[in-house]
Design an enzyme around this catalytic site. Structure first.
Site, short mmCIF file in Angstrom:
data_model
loop_
_atom_site.label_atom_id
_atom_site.label_comp_id
_atom_site.label_asym_id
_atom_site.label_seq_id
_atom_site.Cartn_x
_atom_site.Cartn_y
_atom_site.Cartn_z
N LYS B 48 0.82 -1.21 0.00
CA LYS B 48 0.00 0.00 0.00
C LYS B 48 0.86 1.27 0.00
O LYS B 48 1.84 1.35 0.76
CB LYS B 48 -0.92 0.00 1.23
CG LYS B 48 -1.76 1.26 1.40
CD LYS B 48 -2.76 1.48 0.27
CE LYS B 48 -3.30 2.90 0.20
NZ LYS B 48 -4.04 3.18 -1.05
N GLY B 75 -7.24 8.06 -1.49
CA GLY B 75 -6.44 9.21 -1.09
C GLY B 75 -5.24 8.83 -0.24
O GLY B 75 -4.90 9.51 0.72
N ASN B 131 5.29 6.41 -6.67
CA ASN B 131 4.01 6.81 -7.23
C ASN B 131 3.97 8.32 -7.41
O ASN B 131 3.71 9.06 -6.47
CB ASN B 131 2.89 6.35 -6.30
CG ASN B 131 1.53 6.87 -6.70
OD1 ASN B 131 1.35 7.36 -7.82
ND2 ASN B 131 0.57 6.78 -5.80
N CYS B 134 -0.62 9.70 -8.23
CA CYS B 134 -1.91 9.55 -7.59
C CYS B 134 -2.80 10.76 -7.88
O CYS B 134 -2.47 11.88 -7.52
CB CYS B 134 -1.77 9.36 -6.09
SG CYS B 134 -3.35 8.91 -5.38
N LYS B 169 6.36 5.12 -11.10
CA LYS B 169 5.02 4.73 -11.55
C LYS B 169 4.26 5.93 -12.12
O LYS B 169 4.05 6.92 -11.43
CB LYS B 169 4.24 4.14 -10.38
CG LYS B 169 2.83 3.69 -10.76
CD LYS B 169 2.21 2.86 -9.68
CE LYS B 169 0.80 2.47 -10.05
NZ LYS B 169 0.17 1.68 -8.98
N ILE B 195 -0.08 1.55 -15.80
CA ILE B 195 -0.56 2.89 -15.51
C ILE B 195 -1.20 2.94 -14.13
O ILE B 195 -1.74 1.94 -13.65
CB ILE B 195 -1.61 3.38 -16.54
CG1 ILE B 195 -2.81 2.41 -16.61
CG2 ILE B 195 -0.98 3.55 -17.90
CD1 ILE B 195 -3.96 2.86 -17.51
N ASN B 196 -1.14 4.12 -13.55
CA ASN B 196 -1.98 4.37 -12.40
C ASN B 196 -3.39 4.62 -12.93
O ASN B 196 -3.66 4.46 -14.12
CB ASN B 196 -1.44 5.58 -11.61
CG ASN B 196 -1.79 5.46 -10.13
OD1 ASN B 196 -2.93 5.19 -9.79
ND2 ASN B 196 -0.81 5.65 -9.26
N GLY B 247 -3.10 -2.20 -15.43
CA GLY B 247 -4.29 -1.47 -15.83
C GLY B 247 -5.25 -2.42 -16.51
O GLY B 247 -5.02 -2.84 -17.64
N GLY B 248 -6.26 -2.85 -15.78
CA GLY B 248 -7.32 -3.67 -16.37
C GLY B 248 -7.01 -5.14 -16.53
O GLY B 248 -7.79 -5.87 -17.14
C1 FMN Z 1 -8.51 0.89 -4.26
C2 FMN Z 1 -7.26 1.25 -5.01
C3 FMN Z 1 -6.19 1.85 -4.31
C4 FMN Z 1 -5.02 2.19 -4.97
N1 FMN Z 1 -3.97 2.73 -4.26
C5 FMN Z 1 -2.78 2.98 -4.87
C6 FMN Z 1 -1.64 3.43 -4.14
O1 FMN Z 1 -1.68 3.60 -2.91
N2 FMN Z 1 -0.48 3.68 -4.81
C7 FMN Z 1 -0.39 3.48 -6.17
O2 FMN Z 1 0.68 3.69 -6.73
N3 FMN Z 1 -1.44 3.04 -6.89
C8 FMN Z 1 -2.63 2.78 -6.28
N4 FMN Z 1 -3.70 2.30 -7.03
C9 FMN Z 1 -3.55 2.09 -8.48
C10 FMN Z 1 -3.26 0.63 -8.81
O3 FMN Z 1 -2.05 0.20 -8.18
C11 FMN Z 1 -3.17 0.40 -10.32
O4 FMN Z 1 -2.12 1.17 -10.84
C12 FMN Z 1 -4.44 0.79 -11.07
O5 FMN Z 1 -5.57 0.48 -10.29
C13 FMN Z 1 -4.58 0.13 -12.43
O6 FMN Z 1 -4.70 -1.28 -12.32
P1 FMN Z 1 -6.11 -2.08 -12.34
O7 FMN Z 1 -6.88 -1.62 -13.56
O8 FMN Z 1 -5.72 -3.51 -12.41
O9 FMN Z 1 -6.83 -1.71 -11.09
C14 FMN Z 1 -4.90 1.96 -6.37
C15 FMN Z 1 -5.97 1.36 -7.06
C16 FMN Z 1 -7.13 1.00 -6.41
C17 FMN Z 1 -8.25 0.34 -7.19
#
Ligand code: FMN
Ligand code: FAD
Ligand code: FES
Lengths: 249, 306
Positions: B48, B75, B131, B134, B169, B195-196, B247-248
């Site tokens: 996290k 957040g 990161n 965000c 990232k 991607i974030n 991403g996805g």
């Molecule tokens: C609930 C949630 C919390 C996230 N918290 C962080 C975070 O603390 N730091 C970060 O770099 N990315 C965070 N992300 C982004 C994910 O690590 C990831 O980059 C993004 O969701 C795309 O992948 P996905 O489509 O598989 O969800 C978060 C995503 C979700 C859904």
């Protein structure tokens, strides 16, 4: 938490837009106040629903049609197989209840009270219940609770059934403890009303959930002990943990 | 040939048993998931997002559903780096015995560097994932990762305080993601992850107001896969360092697609929230998917679509 497949064996209306769904299958050991998280086909997030009743071979839930997911659920036929996460959350603890706890359900918050009452009765206690609804059409669950020997009062906001008003208008004189589940204004009113007499209690909260098992921090609330997850540390919190100011209405 | 060896890949000099990396923010510090399965089956995971100070995060509701995805506005809730070191990492080490990826957030270059320094004595950390993207947190408006110069500054600040691999990232909410990747690489980033989430919104038809308390949040899930693939593809052409693509992703096929676009390893985010067993199941499905598409070793397909 357990991930399992449950089969719909009954899905019938019990009040206006409210359905009772019986699910059969190995669902794990569920306590009162816990919830399940149901995958509704075609919807990305699961739907969290409280356990109304549980036994060795299944679970019963009561849900209201709110939006698309619950509408899909209301159309599910007998035999539908559902991907479900069970045994979620930290439910009601019956240990501090005393002999005559009061169960307060507001609307769909009535749903978890049945399993709780069952457990309390099983422990030889004498729970009473006050269930609040908007109108007579919305009422469910009272007869079922009565059948356990629980003394049940019903309130409706429009007075079409039972006492006119809110659950706080029908509180009995004496009770040893409070278990509440319902809309925030209702729970807050209950909390305030029981402030002076020092009656302890447990309150069940809702939150928009990403996962339902503690991974995403989507459901955080502030408590006197710091940040907590409604899905995992709750949904039930003790009155001394609750900070109302930070809850949105 | 044994299946196990077919899945290995390399990330900044560290070999992964397979390319699967639960993405930061969707896997906590691992121990919740360790109750459900042995998380040592993973390539690694990104814990996290951790910041210098403790953060409660954004107001709730923080979650909204979308067709084939979700919006989150958590957040960067976390207990702060010192509590992470003291309370979270010991629990993590009990259930995970491979190098872990430390995801670090911040609001100034100095804060990122502070957090990395505070984590740097922890042997369990194999990589830093910085990161800069965000979308939930606005320090003076813009997001660090939307600007080459700001990204370069953060990378430089972190690079100075650690010898471990630094993976930057990136946010997809930019005009030219390849330029930003190049800026990070030029400052010594050992890898790029992307991607974030995409900045998104839902409006509740009953209240007629945004579902998310903060109005906007980060959109992710299966719906963003094409955007992620495009970004990974572009960044692969622009930099030499390895890429963690995400991403996805929710299936073994998606993993293969992501690696063909240029990823050396693959992050899985939102899929873990719907199904806590998602990553384990993807790893188990990978050998069959490789057979189906006549792929011998997964590492041989990295960037194969170019
Ligand atoms: C609930 C949630 C919390 C996230 N918290 C962080 C975070 O603390 N730091 C970060 O770099 N990315 C965070 N992300 C982004 C994910 O690590 C990831 O980059 C993004 O969701 C795309 O992948 P996905 O489509 O598989 O969800 C978060 C995503 C979700 C859904
Ligand atoms: C712990 C817990 C127990 C619950 N128990 C019950 C119950 O026993 N009976 C019952 O009828 N309802 C219960 N709810 C509320 C129920 O989850 C929502 O009514 C339901 O998710 C609405 O889904 P929808 O697709 O019909 O609505 P939509 O508004 O279309 O749903 C969109 C998204 O918002 C979420 N959402 C909408 N309303 C709520 C809400 N009130 N709480 C949490 N998420 C919401 C949905 O899950 C979905 O992700 C409970 C909620 C929680 C958190
Ligand atoms: S809903 Fe994910 S942590 Fe509670």
């Amino acid at each position: 938490m357990e991930k399992t497949v449950l089969t719909v064996i009954e899905n019938v209306p019990v009040a206006k837009d409210v359905y009772k769904m019986r699910l059969s299958g190995a669902a794990g050991e569920t306590g009162p106040g816990q919830f399940i998280n149901i995958a509704v086909p075609g919807r990305f997030l699961r739907r969290p629903i409280s356990v109304h009743d549980a036994c060795a071979d299944g679970i019963t839930i009561i849900y209201k049609v709110i939006g698309g997911g619950t509408e899909d659920m209301s159309r599910m036929e007998k035999g539908t197989r559902l991907d479900v996460l069970t045994c979620l959350g930290n439910g009601f603890d019956t240990a501090p209840s005393g002999d005559a706890p009061l169960l307060l359900g507001g609307g769909l918050g009535t749903a978890p009270m049945y399993l709780l009452a069952k457990k309390l009765v099983c422990e030889g206690k004498h729970p009473r219940a006050v269930l609040g609804f908007a109108s007579a059409d919305d009422v469910f669950g009272a007869d079922e609770l009565s059948s356990l020997g629980v003394d049940v009062a019903v309130t409706t906001v429009d007075g079409s059934l039972g006492v006119k008003g809110f659950v706080t208008d029908a509180l009995p004189e004496e009770f040893s403890y409070v278990y509440a589940c319902g809309p925030l204004p209702m729970m807050r009113a209950v909390y305030d009303k029981t402030k002076t007499d020092g009656v302890g209690g447990q309150y069940s909260f809702e939150a928009r959930m990403g996962c339902g098992f503690g991974a995403c921090l989507g459901c955080s609330i502030k408590t006197t002990g710091g940040s907590r997850r409604v899905c995992r540390d709750g949904p039930v919190f003790r009155r001394e943990e609750i900070i109302w100011e930070t809850r949105e209405g | 040939m044994g299946n196990a060896g077919r899945l290995t890949t390399e990330l900044c000099g560290i070999t992964l048993d397979n390319p699967i990396i639960p993405a930061s923010g969707t896997f906590g510090f691992g121990y919740e998931f360790a109750e459900y399965y042995d998380i040592n089956c993973l390539g690694t995971f990104s814990f996290k997002g951790t910041t210098k100070e403790p953060r409660f995060g954004n107001p709730t509701p923080r979650i909204a559903e979308c067709p084939a995805g979700m919006i989150n506005s958590v957040g960067l809730q976390n207990p702060g780096v010192h509590a992470v070191v003291e309370h979270e990492l010991p629990r993590l080490r009990e259930c995970f015995h491979k190098p872990v990826m430390a995801n670090v957030g911040g609001f100034s270059p100095g804060e990122y560097a502070y957090t990395v320094e505070a984590l740097d004595g922890e042997d369990c950390i194999g990589w830093y994932e910085i990161n800069v993207s965000c979308p939930n947190v606005h320090a003076g408006g813009a997001v660090t990762g939307s600007d080459c110069r700001a990204t370069a500054e953060v990378t430089r600040a972190v690079r100075r305080v650690t010898k471990k691999p630094v993976i930057v990232k990136l946010s997809p909410n930019v005009t030219d993601i390849a330029e930003i990747a190049k800026a990070a690489e030029a400052e010594g980033a050992d890898g790029i992850s992307l991607i974030n989430t995409l900045l998104g919104m839902r409006i509740d038809l009953r209240s007629k107001k945004p579902v998310i308390a903060n109005k906007m949040g980060g959109f992710s899930g299966p719906a963003v896969l094409p955007v992620a693939l495009r970004c990974v593809y572009q960044v692969y052409e622009a930099v030499k360092v390895p890429i963690v693509g995400m991403g996805g992703v929710s299936s073994a096929e998606d993993v293969i697609e992501m690696m063909l676009a240029g990823a050396s390893a693959v992050g899985v985010g939102a899929a873990n929230l719907f199904d806590p067993y998602a990553c384990r199941d993807i790893i188990e499905a990978l050998p069959g998917a490789l057979d189906k598409y006549r792929i011998g070793n997964i590492r041989d397909i990295i960037g194969g679509a170019h």
